[in-house]
Design a protein around this motif. Sequence first.
Motif, PDB file in Angstrom:
ATOM      1  N   GLU A   1       0.830  -1.203   0.000  1.00 14.08           N
ATOM      2  CA  GLU A   1       0.000   0.000   0.000  1.00 14.08           C
ATOM      3  C   GLU A   1       0.870   1.261   0.000  1.00 14.08           C
ATOM      4  O   GLU A   1       0.577   2.238  -0.703  1.00 14.08           O
ATOM      5  N   LEU A   2       1.938   1.235   0.778  1.00 11.87           N
ATOM      6  CA  LEU A   2       2.852   2.391   0.816  1.00 11.87           C
ATOM      7  C   LEU A   2       3.527   2.594  -0.538  1.00 11.87           C
ATOM      8  O   LEU A   2       3.735   3.730  -0.980  1.00 11.87           O
ATOM      9  N   ALA A   3       3.866   1.479  -1.201  1.00  9.10           N
ATOM     10  CA  ALA A   3       4.486   1.576  -2.520  1.00  9.10           C
ATOM     11  C   ALA A   3       3.547   2.254  -3.511  1.00  9.10           C
ATOM     12  O   ALA A   3       3.967   3.097  -4.317  1.00  9.10           O
ATOM     13  N   LEU A   4       2.260   1.896  -3.442  1.00 13.50           N
ATOM     14  CA  LEU A   4       1.284   2.535  -4.336  1.00 13.50           C
ATOM     15  C   LEU A   4       1.131   4.016  -4.030  1.00 13.50           C
ATOM     16  O   LEU A   4       1.049   4.855  -4.935  1.00 13.50           O
ATOM     17  N   LYS A   5       1.087   4.342  -2.733  1.00 16.14           N
ATOM     18  CA  LYS A   5       0.956   5.761  -2.352  1.00 16.14           C
ATOM     19  C   LYS A   5       2.162   6.572  -2.808  1.00 16.14           C
ATOM     20  O   LYS A   5       2.042   7.734  -3.189  1.00 16.14           O
ATOM     21  N   SER A   6       3.338   5.951  -2.776  1.00 15.20           N
ATOM     22  CA  SER A   6       4.557   6.686  -3.129  1.00 15.20           C
ATOM     23  C   SER A   6       4.593   7.100  -4.596  1.00 15.20           C
ATOM     24  O   SER A   6       5.301   8.046  -4.955  1.00 15.20           O
ATOM     25  N   VAL A   7       3.847   6.377  -5.447  1.00 18.67           N
ATOM     26  CA  VAL A   7       3.852   6.731  -6.876  1.00 18.67           C
ATOM     27  C   VAL A   7       2.547   7.376  -7.315  1.00 18.67           C
ATOM     28  O   VAL A   7       2.323   7.584  -8.508  1.00 18.67           O
TER      29      VAL A   7
END
Length: 234
Positions: free
Chosen positions: A40-46
Amino acid sequence: MTDMEGVYRDAVTTRLMRRMGHALEHDLKSPVQGIYWALELALKSVSAPGTDEKTRAQVEKAVTMARKELTRLERTSRAFLSDSGISEGEGETRIDLSELTRETVRHFVTDAAIRNVRLTVDVPTEPVYVFGPRAGISQAVLTCVLHSLDSVPDGGTAEVVLKANGTHAMIEIVDDAGEAAEGQDPFGLGVLGMRIARVFVEGHGGEMKSAPAPEGGRRSTCLKLPVETTAQPA
């Protein structure tokens, strides 16, 4: 080692594996949840404005693949622990025999390769439902597959095929072994396992037969179970 010593050893091993299985089930929860959060954090980061579109697409694709693998891990690992008798099952339930057979065989592919045996599985693409305790049915299938691998000579083949009609489903294991279980040591662990599998299958309305290979032919072991036809609520 005598047969009784072997039985005792296997009983102790199963008990230890069951305790380890409970720990593994518990230990799966935290890391899997942590990986979901990381995704989820990876998606938010992009997702922020100005992110390179190519980078965003690569991350989204990687996250989608990772989620699919996590779902598969949770489903197959917990099911296999139960199917193998390592963790407790949930009693009698409606079971997709296609999925159960395919996953049981999949767990033995590496074992077969080590033994230099070609192991294949052919199941219908549509679900084939039977009713009963999943762990017991799976252990009967697992026992027959393992017995086949133990019996097939180096370089041989073992084929697992599931077929179904309106009333019964039949799993047939055809291999290059010469004699049926009944023709081997009646007190050997492999034969005892097959006898237990037969008692279980016949106790749930099914049949189990093992026929030695005719001259120049192949051995066949069949498990036949009644199909569950009860309509399920939408």
